[in-house]
Design a protein around this motif. Structure first.
Motif, PDB file in Angstrom:
ATOM      1  N   ASP A   1       0.860  -1.179   0.000  1.00 33.78           N
ATOM      2  CA  ASP A   1       0.000   0.000   0.000  1.00 33.78           C
ATOM      3  C   ASP A   1       0.899   1.232   0.000  1.00 33.78           C
ATOM      4  N   PRO A   2       0.860   2.046  -1.051  1.00 27.29           N
ATOM      5  CA  PRO A   2       1.735   3.224  -1.117  1.00 27.29           C
ATOM      6  C   PRO A   2       1.427   4.268  -0.063  1.00 27.29           C
ATOM      7  N   ASP A   3       0.231   4.228   0.529  1.00 32.15           N
ATOM      8  CA  ASP A   3      -0.080   5.141   1.627  1.00 32.15           C
ATOM      9  C   ASP A   3       0.710   4.768   2.878  1.00 32.15           C
ATOM     10  N   VAL A   4       1.064   3.503   2.978  1.00 33.69           N
ATOM     11  CA  VAL A   4       1.861   3.023   4.106  1.00 33.69           C
ATOM     12  C   VAL A   4       3.345   3.161   3.809  1.00 33.69           C
ATOM     13  N   VAL A   5       3.716   2.877   2.560  1.00 30.94           N
ATOM     14  CA  VAL A   5       5.120   2.971   2.138  1.00 30.94           C
ATOM     15  C   VAL A   5       5.184   3.897   0.921  1.00 30.94           C
ATOM     16  N   PRO A   6       5.360   5.176   1.110  1.00 27.37           N
ATOM     17  CA  PRO A   6       5.356   6.131  -0.001  1.00 27.37           C
ATOM     18  C   PRO A   6       6.374   5.808  -1.091  1.00 27.37           C
ATOM     19  N   ASP A   7       7.501   5.194  -0.733  1.00 29.84           N
ATOM     20  CA  ASP A   7       8.513   4.855  -1.733  1.00 29.84           C
ATOM     21  C   ASP A   7       8.104   3.674  -2.608  1.00 29.84           C
TER      22      ASP A   7
ATOM     23  N   GLY B   1      -5.387  -1.050  -4.459  1.00 30.20           N
ATOM     24  CA  GLY B   1      -6.471  -1.549  -3.629  1.00 30.20           C
ATOM     25  C   GLY B   1      -6.168  -2.887  -2.992  1.00 30.20           C
ATOM     26  N   GLN B   2      -5.005  -3.446  -3.303  1.00 35.03           N
ATOM     27  CA  GLN B   2      -4.542  -4.717  -2.731  1.00 35.03           C
ATOM     28  C   GLN B   2      -5.607  -5.820  -2.855  1.00 35.03           C
ATOM     29  N   LYS B   3      -6.076  -6.008  -4.073  1.00 33.66           N
ATOM     30  CA  LYS B   3      -7.114  -7.007  -4.326  1.00 33.66           C
ATOM     31  C   LYS B   3      -6.573  -8.324  -4.874  1.00 33.66           C
TER      32      LYS B   3
END
Length: 202
Positions: free
Chosen positions: A98-104, A128-130
């Motif tokens: 999830d890029p919101d958790v790991v911006p890099d 969306g990690q589906k």
């Protein structure tokens, strides 16, 4: 009587909930057929497995920009695609974080990393990690070899037996598996332990 009816009602609800939970948490195992997916590639085009009409199968690798284990395997992933794409088993890399958790691990950062390393394979974002939960992937990197036409999972696990040091590799799990499939032989090891970073989610 009301008490008995209540008990049976609670039992029915419990059984239904258990069945629903079991179904919703099911993940692919060796021998299962996978569903196709459609994810955005770093070239801003959607990619699905159905696009590869002449492929014999796929080397699907859940990986990312930031995990040291993934970084240590980047050259090996490139080499796998160099060796096997022309033989019908292209690499399909998917970033499950999830890029919101790991911006890099954002889509923009994926483009930069792919350009820097010269990725020669699709590098898709599991927006969306589906997708990764269906596979049951837990690490980066985590490999799934799939064969056509049944889209059957043939192997799940690590790329080889040296998670960080390419010079210490003694057994090339993915290469051995694909080599066996190409000549119609059984794979000696269909599962190995994936070693890497946990997939990042909220």
């Amino acid at each position: 009587m009301k008490t008995i009816k209540t008990i049976f009602a609670l039992m029915a609800i419990t059984i239904f909930a258990s069945a629903f939970t079991s179904k919703s948490t099911a993940t692919y195992k060796v021998g299962d057929s996978i569903e196709d997916f459609s994810l955005m590639n770093i070239d801003d085009k959607m990619v699905s497995l159905a696009d590869y009409t002449s492929a014999k199968g796929f080397i699907i690798i859940f990986t990312c920009n930031t995990c040291p284990y993934s970084v240590a395997n980047e050259d090996r992933i490139i080499a796998l695609n160099n060796k096997y794409a022309s033989k019908g088993f292209p690499v399909i890399a998917i970033n499950p974080n999830d890029p919101d958790v790991v911006p890099d691990d954002s889509f923009a950062a994926m483009k930069v990393r792919a350009s820097k390393k010269g990725f020669n394979f699709p590098y898709l974002l599991d927006k969306g990690q589906k997708v990764y939960p269906k596979f049951g992937a837990t690490k980066t990197p985590h490999v799934y070899i799939v064969s056509k036409p049944e889209m059957k999972v043939e192997y799940i696990g690590a790329i080889d037996d040296s998670s960080r040091n390419p010079d210490a590799v003694n057994e090339k799990y993915v290469e051995n598996a694909v080599d066996a499939l190409l000549v119609g032989k059984k794979i000696d090891k269909t599962t190995t332990k994936a070693i890497g970073c946990s997939i990042k989610t909220k």
